[in-house]
Every structure is written in structure tokens, then in C-alpha cells.
Motif scaffolding. Structure first.
Motif, PDB file in Angstrom:
ATOM      1  N   ASP A  10     -10.608  11.364   9.574  1.00  0.00           N
ATOM      2  CA  ASP A  10     -12.066  10.565   9.258  1.00  0.00           C
ATOM      3  C   ASP A  10     -11.982   9.482   8.081  1.00  0.00           C
ATOM      4  N   ASP A  11     -10.747   9.685   7.442  1.00  0.00           N
ATOM      5  CA  ASP A  11     -10.489   8.347   6.558  1.00  0.00           C
ATOM      6  C   ASP A  11      -9.531   7.461   7.036  1.00  0.00           C
ATOM      7  N   VAL A  12      -8.564   7.640   7.694  1.00  0.00           N
ATOM      8  CA  VAL A  12      -7.713   6.964   8.297  1.00  0.00           C
ATOM      9  C   VAL A  12      -8.383   5.488   9.071  1.00  0.00           C
ATOM     10  N   GLY A  13      -9.150   5.949  10.029  1.00  0.00           N
ATOM     11  CA  GLY A  13      -9.893   4.783  10.714  1.00  0.00           C
ATOM     12  C   GLY A  13     -10.434   3.895   9.880  1.00  0.00           C
ATOM     13  N   PRO A  14     -11.493   4.236   8.935  1.00  0.00           N
ATOM     14  CA  PRO A  14     -11.611   3.333   7.729  1.00  0.00           C
ATOM     15  C   PRO A  14     -10.873   2.478   7.006  1.00  0.00           C
ATOM     16  N   ILE A  15      -9.794   3.394   6.731  1.00  0.00           N
ATOM     17  CA  ILE A  15      -8.693   2.510   5.508  1.00  0.00           C
ATOM     18  C   ILE A  15      -8.172   1.472   6.625  1.00  0.00           C
ATOM     19  N   TRP A  16      -7.536   1.616   7.887  1.00  0.00           N
ATOM     20  CA  TRP A  16      -7.048   0.608   8.503  1.00  0.00           C
ATOM     21  C   TRP A  16      -8.267  -0.541   8.907  1.00  0.00           C
ATOM     22  N   VAL A  22       0.865  -1.236  -0.007  1.00  0.00           N
ATOM     23  CA  VAL A  22       0.100  -0.066   0.135  1.00  0.00           C
ATOM     24  C   VAL A  22       0.993   1.486  -0.126  1.00  0.00           C
ATOM     25  N   ASP A  23       0.451   2.356  -0.638  1.00  0.00           N
ATOM     26  CA  ASP A  23       1.132   3.627  -0.799  1.00  0.00           C
ATOM     27  C   ASP A  23       0.163   4.734  -0.693  1.00  0.00           C
ATOM     28  N   PHE A  24      -0.155   5.118   0.546  1.00  0.00           N
ATOM     29  CA  PHE A  24      -1.208   6.042   0.745  1.00  0.00           C
ATOM     30  C   PHE A  24      -0.395   7.658   0.531  1.00  0.00           C
ATOM     31  N   PRO A  25      -1.235   8.760   0.088  1.00  0.00           N
ATOM     32  CA  PRO A  25      -0.937   9.988  -0.154  1.00  0.00           C
ATOM     33  C   PRO A  25      -0.587  10.678   1.217  1.00  0.00           C
ATOM     34  N   GLU A  26      -0.154  11.943   1.249  1.00  0.00           N
ATOM     35  CA  GLU A  26       0.212  12.657   2.552  1.00  0.00           C
ATOM     36  C   GLU A  26      -1.059  13.482   2.744  1.00  0.00           C
ATOM     37  N   LEU A  47       0.963  -0.783   8.965  1.00  0.00           N
ATOM     38  CA  LEU A  47       0.045   0.057   8.107  1.00  0.00           C
ATOM     39  C   LEU A  47      -0.669   1.172   9.076  1.00  0.00           C
ATOM     40  N   ALA A  48      -0.914   0.852  10.250  1.00  0.00           N
ATOM     41  CA  ALA A  48      -1.334   1.768  11.352  1.00  0.00           C
ATOM     42  C   ALA A  48      -0.342   2.888  11.437  1.00  0.00           C
ATOM     43  N   ARG A  49       1.041   2.564  11.717  1.00  0.00           N
ATOM     44  CA  ARG A  49       1.782   3.550  11.880  1.00  0.00           C
ATOM     45  C   ARG A  49       2.086   4.391  10.494  1.00  0.00           C
ATOM     46  N   ARG A  72       0.967   9.951   8.035  1.00  0.00           N
ATOM     47  CA  ARG A  72       0.614  10.485   6.480  1.00  0.00           C
ATOM     48  C   ARG A  72      -0.594  11.348   6.865  1.00  0.00           C
ATOM     49  N   MET A  73      -1.139  11.414   8.025  1.00  0.00           N
ATOM     50  CA  MET A  73      -2.264  12.027   8.575  1.00  0.00           C
ATOM     51  C   MET A  73      -2.251  13.525   8.790  1.00  0.00           C
ATOM     52  N   ASP A  74      -3.291  14.326   8.196  1.00  0.00           N
ATOM     53  CA  ASP A  74      -3.235  15.809   8.406  1.00  0.00           C
ATOM     54  C   ASP A  74      -3.636  15.815   9.926  1.00  0.00           C
ATOM     55  N   LYS A  75      -2.605  16.230  10.682  1.00  0.00           N
ATOM     56  CA  LYS A  75      -2.908  16.440  12.113  1.00  0.00           C
ATOM     57  C   LYS A  75      -3.488  17.719  12.743  1.00  0.00           C
ATOM     58  N   GLU A  76      -3.695  18.617  12.034  1.00  0.00           N
ATOM     59  CA  GLU A  76      -4.310  19.952  12.178  1.00  0.00           C
ATOM     60  C   GLU A  76      -5.627  20.094  12.935  1.00  0.00           C
ATOM     61  N   GLY A  77      -5.740  20.540  14.068  1.00  0.00           N
ATOM     62  CA  GLY A  77      -6.964  20.511  14.718  1.00  0.00           C
ATOM     63  C   GLY A  77      -7.184  19.015  15.455  1.00  0.00           C
ATOM     64  N   CYS A  78      -6.382  18.222  15.476  1.00  0.00           N
ATOM     65  CA  CYS A  78      -6.704  17.130  16.240  1.00  0.00           C
ATOM     66  C   CYS A  78      -6.021  16.842  17.647  1.00  0.00           C
TER      67      CYS A  78
END
Length: 632
Positions: free
Chosen positions: A533-539, A524-528, A577-579, A584-590
Motif C-alpha cells: 500500500d506504500d509502494v504505489g504512492p511512493i512511485w 533515493v534509498d528506501f528501507p526493506e 525506481l519501480a524495480r 524492497r517490498m514485503d511480498k507476503e500475502g501478495c
């Protein structure tokens, strides 16, 4: 001067100017008004009792209105402000000062901050002109995206209306002109509050507008009224006010029936679309009601609160009763839930007759998803496993074909929703089939053909759907999508007819090579910049893929070893995969976006599987542990 004002008014109403000069009549009206204003400003007003000043204010208001219609908002502001300042000097400056920061709380906007009682009395002396000018300034500043200033002008207009004895609740007693002005004020207040994010007040004024239009028939057209009322129904559903939403939808139906005789072919076509929208709202609301009822009955929080009932009545209309329960807490039996389902499902079918896939993609997909929601919610009230499985299969029949029919280039967001739901409902079918397989195994019997084939087909379909969901975040958004688990309809049919293998007692299942060919895990190769809200369902899609490999039914010991090894490999990939996804997650506001915070419980299961599966594989390989079974 009066004749000039009348001529300008008539010219402003002309709607047939040539395309090359679409504002020709309005520009001529402007010239007439500007000349009238020059005459009035130079006139002797000593003994006219204020008549010239009233004419001047009326001319300024008309000129400001026409400037706005010709998209000259600066000119509109100039002349409308001159009109209002003529009644109450400094009022516009006070409105600007009181409005202040456009990001501030609009609750701190009392109209008294802009107009004193003495000034209000001067406005009352020529109320209709002042009222119209305040309404138009409210519209102007709303279009300039300054909703606080717009709201304050409208609140002053509302205060003026009440000062002359015009109230929303007693509109029928007012003169026709004042009825029109009040309709405009209330309508614009609904928009102003909505623009400020105050949905409650916006909806309240929207309801008042609809009620007043029914009462006065001012600016009333059945189609526009029904469209606006559908929007009010949406708000009521979102607030959990289902009885009120139902009254809104019944009112829409009544108004469309009333106006049908006067519609031409074009209007009738639009009305058919509005009717389909109404049916779609019935379906969506019934699905929401059933979901809330099921949560109360079977969920972790059965005492989920519901909105207190309020009153939307439309007393001037005769509304048909709704034949089903609309309060979730009253829906406690399968029979009651089935009535709601049947009502919503019939409405959904009616809406789908209009919103076909060809030409109405998004609406068609949403309706099919609503049908799936209805079935899923009803299944929670059903105690018979076979009927639950049938409802789950019906959900798949509604939405799975869309995976082949939609283009990833244009409808990737819809494909993500559908593919994840298909993966989930297929895993539910796996669990149902596995129960039946395990029951026969406990009795020393081989699986039935339908259960054996159905379990593996569902496993493969679930894996393929989840992998397809994940791929939508990796692959370029172009090209068509295939229906899991196989690449084409021809291959689907070929598998069903020719690629079955026979188990010991005559049961059938798809050959393992077919499953392996379609569903091998890949890198797998996911974008930055992935959204949280997408990370949880993908994993979790990959987590479910690992689980489905462990559930696959096998005919031989060798195949069982291969399938369990595949499951082990899938579980081993999940921590990495979780790491990778979190990195790659946008962490702004999290706040807490650590791997443990997002996937802690599932990662513990992965660790357990990594520890259990090697010994399980060893027992199957060396000790001949039961090879024919649904596994983990």
C-alpha cells in the motif's frame, strides 16, 4: 444465611477502600460468603422445598462475581461454574465442547447444544440467579479471549430469558431485576459478536442495548449512552446506512441536552468533547455522502449500490429533522450538494473549536482532512473552473499549514497523508492555470501575472510536497517538517516580495533558480519491507514530480531547455525506481507484485516521454520553439 448474603452484597458495593488495600471490603465479603456456603452445604435440606439449594446457588454466584471483581478469574470461574452446574450438571463441559475451536464459525453455536429442555426448566425455577451466573460466565470467558465460549453462555442466558417470558421487544413489562439482567445480556452479546468479527450482529445488539437503556433507564448515564451511540453511528456510516447514522447522531444530541442540567463541571467538560465528536461525525458523514453522490454522477461506476434502509428509531426520543438530503442518489445538482456541504462544513467548524491542534493533534488533523474532502467532493458538482480552483486553494489552506506544524517523530503517518494530498491538489491548480495560459497563448498574448506566478508556485509546491512525502519513507522520523515549497516562512515572504521576475508583457513568475534550488531530484534509498500500500504512492509521487517539471512556465529559451531536461531526467529515473521499490517490498500475502502489474500504464507513459522529450528539447534549443509555455 440471608443476613450473611445481604451483608456480603453491601460490602461488595463499597467503593472507598484505602489505596493500600483496595479490595478490603470485597475480601471480607468473600470470607462471609465462603462461611455461608459451608453452612449451606452441611444443612439438612429434606423438608425445605429447595430453599437451601437456592441460597447455595445465590451464594456461589455472588462469590464468583466478587472473585472476578478482585481479578481472581480462576476463582470466579470455579464458583460461577459450581453455581450453574448445580442447576444443570455438565452444562459447563458441554459449553466448552460446543464452543470448540475458537477460530471456527460462530454461526454453529446454537444454545440447544449446551442445555436441554429439562435442564432449562430447572434453570427457570431459579431464573434470576442462573441468568446472572450465565451473564458473568460470558464476561469471564470474553476477558480470557475465548469469545465463542463467551457467546454460547450468553446465548443460553438469552434462551433462559425468553423461557421466563422476557423478550427484548417487551422489556417494559418485566420486573426491574429482569430488566437489568436482560440489559446485561444484550450488552454483552453486542461485545461478543464484535469480538468475533460479526459487526452486523454486534451493531444490532448494541442498538437493542441503547433502546432498552432509554426505556428502562437501567444503568443509564447520558454521557456513556451518547458515546456508545456515536459508535453505532460510525458503524452505520461504514455500512452506507446514512439515514440511520443521522438518527443516531440526533439521538446523541437529544440525550446530551436532556442530561445537561444534571451535569457537574467535570461532566460538562466531557460532554463538550462528546458534542465535538458528534459534530465531527456529521462532517465526516456529509463528506462520505457527497463523495458517493459525485461517484454516481461523474464516476466510472455511477450505479454504485447503497445499503438498503433499516430501522433505528429511538421512539422514546423526539429527534430534530436533518435539513439536507442523506441519500447519495438524490443529490444530482450543485445546489443539493452545496446544502450537504454547508451542513457538514458548519459541523466541522464547530468540532474544530473544541479539537484545537494544541492538545488534540489527531482529531484536529482528521477534521481538517474532512473539510478538504467536503470541498473536493463539492467541486465535482461545480462547472465554473475559477470556483473549482478557489475550492482547491481552500483545501490547501486547510491542510498545508499542518506540514509545518506536525513533528515527523510522532505524526509521520499523518504527514504522509497530508503531503501526498497537498502535492495532488497543487497539481490540480497547475492544470487550471495551464488552461488559462494556453488560452492566451493561442490568442498570441502573454500569460497574466496571476496565472504565470500561480502556475509556477503550484508546480514548485507540488514537487516539494511529493518529494517530502517520499522523504518520509527515507529519512529518520525526527525533527520538524517545513511547508512546501520553501524552507521557512521568511523565505516564503521573501520570494513573494522580492524574487519575482518580469515577463515580456508584465506577467510574473518565480525565478527558475528558486525552483531548481528547492526541487532538484535526489537519490533515493528506501528501507526493506515496504508495504504494497506504500509502494504505489511512493512511485506515483515521483511520477507526478516528473510531470510537474514538464509543466513549469519559463521566461527564456535557456530556462525552457533546463526545465525539460529536468523532466527527462525525472522520467528516466522512474523505471529503475519501480524495480527498486518492488525488490524492497514485503511480498507476503501478495499475488502479482511484478513491476508491470503495479505500474504498467504509467511506465508506458514514461517510455513515451523518454522518446518525445529529447526531440522537444532539441526544437526548443535549436529552432526556438515556443519557450514560454506550460509544456507537457
Amino acid at each position: 444465611v440471608e443476613a450473611a448474603l445481604d451483608e456480603a452484597t453491601e460490602l461488595a458495593r463499597v467503593a472507598t477502600d484505602p489505596e493500600s488495600n483496595p479490595y478490603a471490603s470485597k475480601y471480607k465479603a468473600q470470607d462471609i460468603l465462603e462461611e455461608a456456603i459451608r453452612v449451606l452445604e452441611g444443612a439438612d435440606t429434606a423438608d425445605d422445598g429447595g430453599a437451601r439449594q437456592r441460597q447455595l446457588r445465590a451464594a456461589e454466584a455472588k462469590l464468583g462475581f466478587i472473585k472476578m471483581e478482585t481479578e481472581d478469574f480462576a476463582g470466579g470461574d470455579t464458583w460461577l461454574s459450581r453455581c450453574i452446574e448445580g442447576f444443570a450438571p455438565g452444562l459447563c463441559a458441554r459449553v466448552a465442547a460446543a464452543a470448540g475451536d475458537e477460530d471456527a464459525n460462530h454461526a454453529q453455536l446454537p444454545p440447544e447444544a449446551a442445555v436441554s429442555d429439562d435442564e432449562l426448566a430447572r434453570l427457570v425455577a431459579d431464573a434470576e440467579t442462573a441468568w446472572d451466573g450465565l451473564n458473568m460466565l460470558g464476561i469471564l470467558w470474553s476477558r480470557r479471549e475465548q469469545p465463542r465460549r463467551a457467546l454460547l453462555y450468553l446465548l443460553v442466558a438469552q434462551r433462559l430469558a425468553r423461557a421466563v417470558g422476557v423478550d427484548e421487544g417487551k422489556l417494559a413489562e418485566a420486573p426491574a431485576t429482569q430488566q437489568t439482567l436482560m440489559n446485561h445480556t444484550v450488552f454483552y452479546l453486542a461485545q461478543a459478536y464484535a469480538n468475533l468479527g460479526d459487526a452486523n450482529r454486534g451493531a444490532r445488539y448494541a442498538q437493542l442495548t441503547l433502546d432498552m437503556q432509554l426505556l428502562t433507564r437501567d444503568a443509564f448515564t447520558p454521557l456513556e449512552w451518547a458515546k456508545n451511540c456515536v459508535g453505532l453511528a460510525d458503524y452505520c456510516v461504514a455500512e452506507g446506512r446514512h439515514a440511520e447514522a443521522a438518527r443516531c447522531l440526533r439521538a446523541c444530541e437529544a440525550v446530551l441536552r436532556e442530561g445537561a442540567a444534571d451535569m457537574d463541571d467535570g461532566d460538562a467538560e466531557v460532554a463538550a468533547g462528546v458534542g465535538a465528536d458528534i459534530n465531527g461525525r456529521w462532517a465526516r458523514m456529509c463528506a462520505t455522502i457527497l463523495e458517493m453522490a459525485a461517484s454516481r454522477q461523474f464516476g466510472a461506476n455511477p450505479k454504485r449500490s447503497e445499503a438498503a434502509p433499516r430501522r433505528i428509531e429511538f421512539k422514546s426520543l423526539t429527534l430534530e429533522p436533518v435539513p439536507v438530503l442523506l441519500t447519495p442518489r438524490e443529490i444530482v445538482t450543485f445546489e443539493a450538494a452545496r446544502d450537504v456541504f454547508n451542513f457538514g462544513n458548519a459541523a466541522c467548524a464547530s468540532a474544530l473549536k473544541h479539537y484545537k491542534l494544541d492538545g488534540h493533534v489527531t482529531d484536529h488533523v482528521r477534521l481538517q482532512q474532512d473539510k478538504s474532502r467536503l470541498l473536493r467532493a463539492l467541486s465535482r458538482f461545480e462547472e465554473n473552473d475559477a470556483r473549482v480552483a478557489a475550492m482547491t486553494a481552500a483545501r490547501g489552506a486547510a491542510i498545508a499549514p499542518l506540514l509545518r506544524q506536525l513533528s515527523k517523530q510522532f505524526y509521520g503517518h499523518l504527514l504522509k497523508e497530508i503531503s501526498f494530498e497537498v502535492g495532488t491538489l497543487q497539481s490540480d491548480i497547475v492544470d487550471f492555470r495551464a488552461k488559462r495560459v494556453e488560452k492566451r497563448q493561442r490568442q498570441g498574448k502573454a500569460p497574466k501575472a496571476a496565472d504565470a506566478a500561480g502556475l509556477n508556485l503550484a508546480c514548485s509546491a507540488s514537487i516539494a510536497a511529493y518529494e517530502h512525502f517520499s522523504s518520509l519513507y527515507q529519512e529518520p522520523q525526527a525533527g520538524a517538517c517545513t511547508l512546501p515549497p520553501y524552507a521557512t516562512e521568511e523565505e516564503d515572504e521573501e520570494l513573494a516580495e522580492n524574487e519575482n521576475i518580469q515577463l515580456a508583457d508584465g506577467a510574473y513568475a518565480p525565478p527558475l533558480e528558486t525552483l531548481m534550488r528547492r526541487s532538484l531530484p535526489r537519490g533515493v534509498d528506501f528501507p526493506e519491507g515496504l508495504k504494497i500500500d506504500d509502494v504505489g504512492p511512493i512511485w506515483r509521487a515521483h511520477f507526478h514530480i516528473a510531470r510537474m517539471w514538464g509543466r513549469t512556465l519559463c521566461a527564456t529559451q535557456e530556462e525552457r531547455v533546463r526545465v525539460l531536461s529536468q523532466a527527462l531526467k525525472a522520467y528516466e529515473q522512474l523505471p529503475g525506481l519501480a524495480r527498486d521499490l518492488v525488490s524492497r517490498m514485503d511480498k507476503e500475502g501478495c499475488t502479482d507484485v511484478s513491476v508491470d502489474a503495479l505500474f504498467g500504464e504509467e511506465l508506458l507513459i514514461c517510455k513515451q516521454m523518454e522518446e518525445l522529450l529529447p526531440s522537444r528539447i532539441s526544437r526548443v534549443h535549436y529552432e526556438g520553439e515556443r519557450a514560454l509555455g506550460p509544456g507537457l
